[in-house]
Design a protein around this motif. Sequence first.
Motif, PDB file in Angstrom:
ATOM      1  N   LEU A 175      50.983  -3.497  43.021  1.00  0.00           N
ATOM      2  CA  LEU A 175      51.389  -2.750  42.877  1.00  0.00           C
ATOM      3  C   LEU A 175      50.876  -1.518  42.948  1.00  0.00           C
ATOM      4  O   LEU A 175      49.588  -0.969  41.792  1.00  0.00           O
ATOM      5  CB  LEU A 175      52.684  -2.940  41.337  1.00  0.00           C
ATOM      6  N   SER A 176      51.233  -0.445  44.333  1.00  0.00           N
ATOM      7  CA  SER A 176      50.826   0.910  44.389  1.00  0.00           C
ATOM      8  C   SER A 176      51.412   1.641  45.247  1.00  0.00           C
ATOM      9  O   SER A 176      52.189   1.761  45.517  1.00  0.00           O
ATOM     10  CB  SER A 176      49.282   0.328  45.572  1.00  0.00           C
ATOM     11  N   GLY A 177      51.428   3.116  43.888  1.00  0.00           N
ATOM     12  CA  GLY A 177      51.932   4.174  44.686  1.00  0.00           C
ATOM     13  C   GLY A 177      50.923   4.716  45.356  1.00  0.00           C
ATOM     14  O   GLY A 177      51.236   6.557  44.866  1.00  0.00           O
ATOM     15  N   LEU A 178      49.498   4.591  45.580  1.00  0.00           N
ATOM     16  CA  LEU A 178      48.634   5.882  45.857  1.00  0.00           C
ATOM     17  C   LEU A 178      48.921   5.703  47.089  1.00  0.00           C
ATOM     18  O   LEU A 178      50.110   5.254  48.160  1.00  0.00           O
ATOM     19  CB  LEU A 178      47.373   4.614  45.758  1.00  0.00           C
ATOM     20  N   HIS A 179      48.782   7.318  47.727  1.00  0.00           N
ATOM     21  CA  HIS A 179      48.668   7.632  49.425  1.00  0.00           C
ATOM     22  C   HIS A 179      47.978   6.922  50.403  1.00  0.00           C
ATOM     23  O   HIS A 179      48.725   6.700  51.590  1.00  0.00           O
ATOM     24  CB  HIS A 179      48.204   9.164  48.971  1.00  0.00           C
ATOM     25  N   THR A 180      46.903   5.966  49.974  1.00  0.00           N
ATOM     26  CA  THR A 180      45.850   5.288  50.239  1.00  0.00           C
ATOM     27  C   THR A 180      47.227   3.657  50.436  1.00  0.00           C
ATOM     28  O   THR A 180      46.960   2.877  49.836  1.00  0.00           O
ATOM     29  CB  THR A 180      44.731   4.890  49.977  1.00  0.00           C
ATOM     30  N   TRP A 230      54.577   1.897  47.005  1.00  0.00           N
ATOM     31  CA  TRP A 230      55.832   2.762  47.091  1.00  0.00           C
ATOM     32  C   TRP A 230      55.677   4.292  48.153  1.00  0.00           C
ATOM     33  O   TRP A 230      56.588   4.865  48.075  1.00  0.00           O
ATOM     34  CB  TRP A 230      55.733   2.780  45.091  1.00  0.00           C
ATOM     35  N   ARG A 231      54.098   4.420  48.546  1.00  0.00           N
ATOM     36  CA  ARG A 231      54.851   5.756  48.969  1.00  0.00           C
ATOM     37  C   ARG A 231      54.436   5.077  51.075  1.00  0.00           C
ATOM     38  O   ARG A 231      54.733   6.526  51.117  1.00  0.00           O
ATOM     39  CB  ARG A 231      53.115   6.487  48.675  1.00  0.00           C
ATOM     40  N   LYS A 232      55.100   4.122  50.656  1.00  0.00           N
ATOM     41  CA  LYS A 232      54.886   3.830  51.990  1.00  0.00           C
ATOM     42  C   LYS A 232      56.127   4.178  53.084  1.00  0.00           C
ATOM     43  O   LYS A 232      57.370   3.360  52.237  1.00  0.00           O
ATOM     44  CB  LYS A 232      54.419   2.044  52.715  1.00  0.00           C
ATOM     45  N   VAL A 233      56.364   5.221  53.633  1.00  0.00           N
ATOM     46  CA  VAL A 233      57.880   5.584  54.308  1.00  0.00           C
ATOM     47  C   VAL A 233      58.180   5.229  54.951  1.00  0.00           C
ATOM     48  O   VAL A 233      58.064   4.874  55.969  1.00  0.00           O
ATOM     49  CB  VAL A 233      58.016   6.730  54.428  1.00  0.00           C
ATOM     50  N   SER A 275      76.837   6.413  36.703  1.00  0.00           N
ATOM     51  CA  SER A 275      75.353   7.026  36.926  1.00  0.00           C
ATOM     52  C   SER A 275      74.277   6.541  37.724  1.00  0.00           C
ATOM     53  O   SER A 275      74.148   5.233  37.402  1.00  0.00           O
ATOM     54  CB  SER A 275      74.831   8.091  35.684  1.00  0.00           C
ATOM     55  N   ASP A 276      73.900   7.312  38.330  1.00  0.00           N
ATOM     56  CA  ASP A 276      72.603   6.061  39.661  1.00  0.00           C
ATOM     57  C   ASP A 276      71.617   7.026  39.136  1.00  0.00           C
ATOM     58  O   ASP A 276      71.639   8.709  39.021  1.00  0.00           O
ATOM     59  CB  ASP A 276      72.985   6.125  40.659  1.00  0.00           C
ATOM     60  N   PHE A 277      70.235   6.565  38.920  1.00  0.00           N
ATOM     61  CA  PHE A 277      68.641   7.239  39.048  1.00  0.00           C
ATOM     62  C   PHE A 277      68.058   7.235  40.180  1.00  0.00           C
ATOM     63  O   PHE A 277      67.903   5.818  41.186  1.00  0.00           O
ATOM     64  CB  PHE A 277      68.135   7.204  38.292  1.00  0.00           C
ATOM     65  N   ILE A 278      67.635   7.996  41.166  1.00  0.00           N
ATOM     66  CA  ILE A 278      67.097   8.144  42.182  1.00  0.00           C
ATOM     67  C   ILE A 278      65.265   8.875  41.717  1.00  0.00           C
ATOM     68  O   ILE A 278      64.943  10.421  41.848  1.00  0.00           O
ATOM     69  CB  ILE A 278      67.686   8.820  43.476  1.00  0.00           C
ATOM     70  N   GLY A 279      64.420   7.772  42.139  1.00  0.00           N
ATOM     71  CA  GLY A 279      63.084   8.234  42.069  1.00  0.00           C
ATOM     72  C   GLY A 279      62.573   8.774  43.564  1.00  0.00           C
ATOM     73  O   GLY A 279      62.758   8.252  44.313  1.00  0.00           O
ATOM     74  N   THR A 280      61.224   9.511  42.907  1.00  0.00           N
ATOM     75  CA  THR A 280      61.322  10.295  44.114  1.00  0.00           C
ATOM     76  C   THR A 280      59.281  10.519  43.749  1.00  0.00           C
ATOM     77  O   THR A 280      59.174  11.378  44.101  1.00  0.00           O
ATOM     78  CB  THR A 280      61.518  11.677  44.156  1.00  0.00           C
ATOM     79  N   GLY A 281      58.851   9.777  42.737  1.00  0.00           N
ATOM     80  CA  GLY A 281      57.495   9.808  42.640  1.00  0.00           C
ATOM     81  C   GLY A 281      57.420   7.502  42.365  1.00  0.00           C
ATOM     82  O   GLY A 281      58.131   7.126  42.049  1.00  0.00           O
ATOM     83  N   GLN A 282      56.297   7.839  42.436  1.00  0.00           N
ATOM     84  CA  GLN A 282      55.827   6.193  42.602  1.00  0.00           C
ATOM     85  C   GLN A 282      56.423   5.233  41.444  1.00  0.00           C
ATOM     86  O   GLN A 282      57.065   4.785  41.230  1.00  0.00           O
ATOM     87  CB  GLN A 282      54.187   5.913  42.868  1.00  0.00           C
ATOM     88  N   THR A 283      56.350   5.900  40.102  1.00  0.00           N
ATOM     89  CA  THR A 283      56.442   5.690  38.710  1.00  0.00           C
ATOM     90  C   THR A 283      58.102   5.532  38.688  1.00  0.00           C
ATOM     91  O   THR A 283      58.822   4.773  38.350  1.00  0.00           O
ATOM     92  CB  THR A 283      56.149   6.804  38.263  1.00  0.00           C
ATOM     93  N   GLY A 284      58.940   6.579  39.351  1.00  0.00           N
ATOM     94  CA  GLY A 284      59.895   6.559  39.171  1.00  0.00           C
ATOM     95  C   GLY A 284      60.629   5.672  40.026  1.00  0.00           C
ATOM     96  O   GLY A 284      62.028   4.661  39.565  1.00  0.00           O
ATOM     97  N   ALA A 317      59.629   8.584  48.458  1.00  0.00           N
ATOM     98  CA  ALA A 317      57.962   9.010  47.646  1.00  0.00           C
ATOM     99  C   ALA A 317      58.044  10.401  48.312  1.00  0.00           C
ATOM    100  O   ALA A 317      57.516  10.393  49.634  1.00  0.00           O
ATOM    101  CB  ALA A 317      56.770   8.377  47.425  1.00  0.00           C
ATOM    102  N   VAL A 318      58.809  11.447  48.373  1.00  0.00           N
ATOM    103  CA  VAL A 318      59.157  12.522  49.273  1.00  0.00           C
ATOM    104  C   VAL A 318      57.858  13.006  49.042  1.00  0.00           C
ATOM    105  O   VAL A 318      57.525  14.035  50.006  1.00  0.00           O
ATOM    106  CB  VAL A 318      59.916  13.363  48.387  1.00  0.00           C
TER     107      VAL A 318
END
Length: 346
Positions: A101-106, A128-131, A180-189, A198-199
């Motif tokens: 499980l990775s949120g790296l830019h790599t 998570w950062r693969k768009v 209500s809903d929650f939208i994550g904008t980074g790997q942790t969220g 991941a914006v």
Amino acid sequence: MRRILALAEGRFSPLKSKTANGAIVYLPNEVVAVVDSTKAGKTAQEVLGYGGNIPVVASLEEGFAFHPTDLLIGIAPTGGRLPEVWREWIKTAMRNKLNILSGLHTILSDDEELVQIAKENNVTITDWRKVPIEYEVVSKGNYRTRRAKTILTVGADCNIGKMTTMLEVYKVFRKRGLNSDFIGTGQTGIMISGKGIAVDAIISDYIAGSIEKCIDSSNAEGYDYIFVEGQGALTHQGYSGVTLGLMHGTMPDAMIMCVQPTRTHDDYGLPIPDLNRLIRLHEEVINIFRPTKVVGIGINSVGLTDEQSKVEAKKIEDNTGLPAIDAFRFGGEKLADALIQYLGRK
């Protein structure tokens, strides 16, 4: 059930292992251990002040004794790149049948060697950062016809509690039966909520459009309140671009400003601007397009006792006229009340 081994080598701490910390707080039944040789023998509670008896171990091999199913890259180093020494650890984990499980830019799933090892061991790599290509869109200004109310956290600096504050307030809305809903904008969220984008991995032209697309989906699903995780800081020279794009894509009906009373300078050594000035700046950026307001202040109390946190909150309330609280320590009710009161008048 998923059993997470969080890799945070050399960085497991309240401010330097955001992804691992987020998993410990919001996925507590899934995290079985944390890898950091510099903190080995301690517990998450001893290192972070929360997390209970989750153990910190010195190596992956020690972590394998807890029978994990997934290895979480639990830090976000500057620039989000994979430290080269970690590459062998990831390969070792996959050879021991752990998903990654990775949120790296790599983007690990673009690495032929890692993909082959994953295939040979029947494990998966989640980036998570693969768009997805469909999120590379320009904003269309859909806020003008949006039914749902949007709420965004903004900050006096980066890494100051925007996600945590938002999640705590979101929990209160859900507890009260508000749709209500929650939208994550980074790997942790994204890891916590299971949705979002991941914006900071988006081409700059598409930042606003990508989050607008996420919000449009939640609006179409019928949610009344959409909480959007904030990123960066409008007054941080390194990460202001992603913040502005996120603000323009969200076009929030209301905002919560996050601060840390003990932090006087950012990591560039520049002073944190006056809080009232920050509030006016963020409101004006959106008020050019539509009415909005910062309705409350979320406090990050790292380094403070509970009593000291309450004293700082009172100072902020006297200074700004807005409710202020550490929502992580004391709950999100006060900020939720402020949002409901303000949004009810719009």
